[in-house]
Enzyme design. Structure first.
Site, PDB file in Angstrom:
ATOM      1  N   SER A 140       0.946  -1.010  -0.480  1.00  0.00           N
ATOM      2  CA  SER A 140      -0.083   0.151  -0.217  1.00  0.00           C
ATOM      3  C   SER A 140       0.883   1.135   0.105  1.00  0.00           C
ATOM      4  CB  SER A 140      -0.798  -0.122   1.267  1.00  0.00           C
ATOM      5  OG  SER A 140      -1.542   1.332   1.581  1.00  0.00           O
ATOM      6  N   TYR A 153      -2.107  -0.252   9.881  1.00  0.00           N
ATOM      7  CA  TYR A 153      -2.073  -0.645   8.638  1.00  0.00           C
ATOM      8  C   TYR A 153      -0.703  -0.462   7.957  1.00  0.00           C
ATOM      9  CZ  TYR A 153      -3.568  -1.357   3.826  1.00  0.00           C
ATOM     10  OH  TYR A 153      -4.049  -1.300   2.488  1.00  0.00           O
ATOM     11  N   SER A 156       2.412  -2.980   8.754  1.00  0.00           N
ATOM     12  CA  SER A 156       2.375  -3.873   8.305  1.00  0.00           C
ATOM     13  C   SER A 156       2.840  -3.661   6.545  1.00  0.00           C
ATOM     14  CB  SER A 156       1.072  -4.128   8.437  1.00  0.00           C
ATOM     15  OG  SER A 156      -0.032  -4.230   7.736  1.00  0.00           O
ATOM     16  N   LYS A 157       1.973  -2.937   5.885  1.00  0.00           N
ATOM     17  CA  LYS A 157       2.380  -2.190   4.551  1.00  0.00           C
ATOM     18  C   LYS A 157       4.503  -2.095   4.475  1.00  0.00           C
ATOM     19  CE  LYS A 157      -1.363  -3.645   3.003  1.00  0.00           C
ATOM     20  NZ  LYS A 157      -1.320  -5.264   2.433  1.00  0.00           N
ATOM     21  N   ILE A 191      -7.494   3.022  -4.335  1.00  0.00           N
ATOM     22  CA  ILE A 191      -8.108   2.374  -5.532  1.00  0.00           C
ATOM     23  C   ILE A 191      -9.855   2.167  -4.733  1.00  0.00           C
ATOM     24  CG2 ILE A 191      -8.674   0.397  -7.163  1.00  0.00           C
ATOM     25  CD1 ILE A 191      -6.278   2.027  -6.654  1.00  0.00           C
TER      26      ILE A 191
HETATM   27  N1  LIG Z   1      -9.219  -0.560  -2.275  1.00  0.00           N
HETATM   28  C1  LIG Z   1      -7.273   0.105  -1.517  1.00  0.00           C
HETATM   29  O1  LIG Z   1      -7.895   1.544  -1.873  1.00  0.00           O
HETATM   30  C2  LIG Z   1      -6.656  -0.077  -1.382  1.00  0.00           C
HETATM   31  C3  LIG Z   1      -5.300   0.606  -1.314  1.00  0.00           C
HETATM   32  C4  LIG Z   1      -4.323  -0.167  -1.008  1.00  0.00           C
HETATM   33  C5  LIG Z   1      -3.739  -0.916  -0.610  1.00  0.00           C
HETATM   34  N2  LIG Z   1      -4.463  -1.873  -0.759  1.00  0.00           N
HETATM   35  C6  LIG Z   1      -4.550  -3.623  -0.549  1.00  0.00           C
HETATM   36  O2  LIG Z   1      -5.242  -4.294  -1.733  1.00  0.00           O
HETATM   37  C7  LIG Z   1      -5.587  -5.646  -0.648  1.00  0.00           C
HETATM   38  C8  LIG Z   1      -6.733  -5.669  -1.338  1.00  0.00           C
HETATM   39  O3  LIG Z   1      -7.369  -4.500  -0.378  1.00  0.00           O
HETATM   40  P1  LIG Z   1      -9.174  -4.912  -0.894  1.00  0.00           P
HETATM   41  O4  LIG Z   1      -9.604  -2.545  -1.301  1.00  0.00           O
HETATM   42  O5  LIG Z   1      -9.574  -5.215  -2.247  1.00  0.00           O
HETATM   43  O6  LIG Z   1      -9.722  -5.197  -0.221  1.00  0.00           O
HETATM   44  P2  LIG Z   1     -11.316  -5.904   0.065  1.00  0.00           P
HETATM   45  O7  LIG Z   1     -12.467  -5.990  -0.838  1.00  0.00           O
HETATM   46  O8  LIG Z   1     -11.540  -5.416   1.642  1.00  0.00           O
HETATM   47  O9  LIG Z   1     -10.889  -7.574  -0.066  1.00  0.00           O
HETATM   48  C9  LIG Z   1      -9.290  -7.981   1.007  1.00  0.00           C
HETATM   49  C10 LIG Z   1      -9.285  -9.406  -0.012  1.00  0.00           C
HETATM   50  O10 LIG Z   1      -8.603 -10.063   1.373  1.00  0.00           O
HETATM   51  C11 LIG Z   1      -9.211 -11.542   1.776  1.00  0.00           C
HETATM   52  N3  LIG Z   1      -8.937 -11.367   3.252  1.00  0.00           N
HETATM   53  C12 LIG Z   1      -8.869 -10.250   4.642  1.00  0.00           C
HETATM   54  N4  LIG Z   1      -8.907 -11.155   5.980  1.00  0.00           N
HETATM   55  C13 LIG Z   1      -8.569 -12.131   5.623  1.00  0.00           C
HETATM   56  C14 LIG Z   1      -7.560 -13.612   6.228  1.00  0.00           C
HETATM   57  N5  LIG Z   1      -7.789 -13.452   7.478  1.00  0.00           N
HETATM   58  N6  LIG Z   1      -8.012 -14.349   5.206  1.00  0.00           N
HETATM   59  C15 LIG Z   1      -8.550 -15.063   4.283  1.00  0.00           C
HETATM   60  N7  LIG Z   1      -8.865 -13.815   3.764  1.00  0.00           N
HETATM   61  C16 LIG Z   1      -8.381 -12.637   3.558  1.00  0.00           C
HETATM   62  C17 LIG Z   1     -11.196 -10.777   1.769  1.00  0.00           C
HETATM   63  O11 LIG Z   1     -10.773 -11.957   1.535  1.00  0.00           O
HETATM   64  P3  LIG Z   1     -12.370 -12.917   2.551  1.00  0.00           P
HETATM   65  O12 LIG Z   1     -13.100 -11.775   3.068  1.00  0.00           O
HETATM   66  O13 LIG Z   1     -12.907 -14.468   2.053  1.00  0.00           O
HETATM   67  O14 LIG Z   1     -11.440 -13.111   4.014  1.00  0.00           O
HETATM   68  C18 LIG Z   1     -10.750 -10.345   0.581  1.00  0.00           C
HETATM   69  O15 LIG Z   1     -10.565 -11.315  -0.466  1.00  0.00           O
HETATM   70  C19 LIG Z   1      -5.520  -5.465   0.782  1.00  0.00           C
HETATM   71  O16 LIG Z   1      -4.418  -6.274   1.137  1.00  0.00           O
HETATM   72  C20 LIG Z   1      -5.182  -4.034   0.502  1.00  0.00           C
HETATM   73  O17 LIG Z   1      -3.787  -4.212   2.053  1.00  0.00           O
HETATM   74  C21 LIG Z   1      -6.187  -1.335  -0.935  1.00  0.00           C
END
Ligand SMILES: NC(=O)c1ccc[n+]([C@@H]2O[C@H](COP(=O)([O-])OP(=O)(O)OC[C@H]3O[C@@H](n4cnc5c(N)ncnc54)[C@H](OP(=O)(O)O)[C@@H]3O)[C@@H](O)[C@H]2O)c1
Length: 258
Positions: A140, A153, A156-157, A191
């Protein structure tokens, strides 16, 4: 050589049930990969139509037994992996460090860092059996620059970035029938979808405005824009690239502009 060739390659997407990970899974289905998806919520109705194209494993990566059991299963069934994407991640309610909730801190570190490190260990063992393997971790922009009220957060990243680089140098050369693996990360800015779904953005207008203002381009990115870079980093098109943390953040990481 096809521009990007994943046909019949075994690829694992950890956290492929929602948001960015789900978008990536959909792109990989179009590219005819054999896709293995890990997540906790694999029985959601919207995933039903994907089950002809990928295999889902219920796995909570904050639980080390769950990870070992799942990877043992995958090893028995697939023998080798070619690629992996570690996308699973969670956030916590915003708070200053002076009010840090230690239970939340542990939950985030257990999932985002320890869970990912454990998956990475098992992925490296399986991918090193194949040639041309690659792994991408989803970090991130919060792991590259300090953001207020998101200590767990961000930490961790930032640790994922270092984990990526250590793995990259450890896996960079072939030796004793163990094949090299390229390991990179992407560091998305804000995002749309997933953590930034419409409901969350509407509920917190000030936070939404702040998220927009930290990007130079003054707009959210899309999951497809992240997936484009992940696919490139996995593919042979980036064959001399390893240990890179690639920002996909509308210029957030380029400097101060507000
Ligand atoms: N969206 C943003 O703006 C953004 C920006 C920077 C970085 N990111 C990173 O991108 C990644 C995806 O983000 P997103 O926005 O798409 O989030 P999201 O929609 O909440 O998706 C998170 C994914 O992680 C899985 N997950 C979470 N905890 C888990 C666990 N304990 N065991 C197994 N799977 C787990 C969830 O699956 P289940 O619920 O099925 O477990 C889901 O598939 C994350 O690592 C986040 O930190 C996102």
């Amino acid at each position: 050589m096809k521009y990007i060739d994943f046909e019949d390659k075994n690829i694992i997407v950890v956290g492929g049930t929602n948001g960015i990970g789900l978008c990536l899974v959909q792109r990989l289905i179009e590219l005819k990969a054999n896709i293995i998806v890990l997540g906790r919520n694999i029985d959601k109705p919207e995933l039903k139509k994907l089950k002809d194209h990928c295999q889902f494993f219920k796995c909570d990566i904050s639980n080390s037994n769950d990870i070992d059991n799942t990877f043992d299963h995958i090893k028995n069934e697939y023998k080798v992996l070619h690629f992996a994407v570690n996308n699973a991640g969670i956030t916590a309610p915003y708070s200053n460090i002076s009010e840090l909730d230690i239970i939340q801190w542990k939950k985030i570190i257990d999932t985002n860092l320890t869970g990912t490190a454990h998956c990475l260990k098992r992925e490296i063992q399986l991918i090193s059996q194949s040639k041309g393997g690659a792994i991408v971790n989803i970090s991130s922009c919060a792991g590259l620059q300090a953001l207020r009220m998101q200590a767990a957060y961000s930490v961790s990243k930032a640790a994922i970035n270092m984990l990526t680089q250590v793995a990259a140098i450890e896996c960079a050369v072939d030796h004793d029938n163990v094949h090299a693996i390229r390991v990179n990360a992407v560091a998305p800015g804000p995002i749309l979808g997933g953590m930034n779904n419409e409901e969350n953005l509407r509920k917190n207008p000030e936070r939404t405005e702040r998220k927009l203002s930290i990007t130079a381009m003054k707009k959210f990115g899309t999951a497809d824009e992240v997936a484009n870079s992940v696919l490139w980093l996995l593919s042979q098109q980036s064959s001399y690239t390893t240990g890179v943390i690639l920002p996909i953040d509308g210029g957030f990481n380029s400097g101060k502009f507000n």
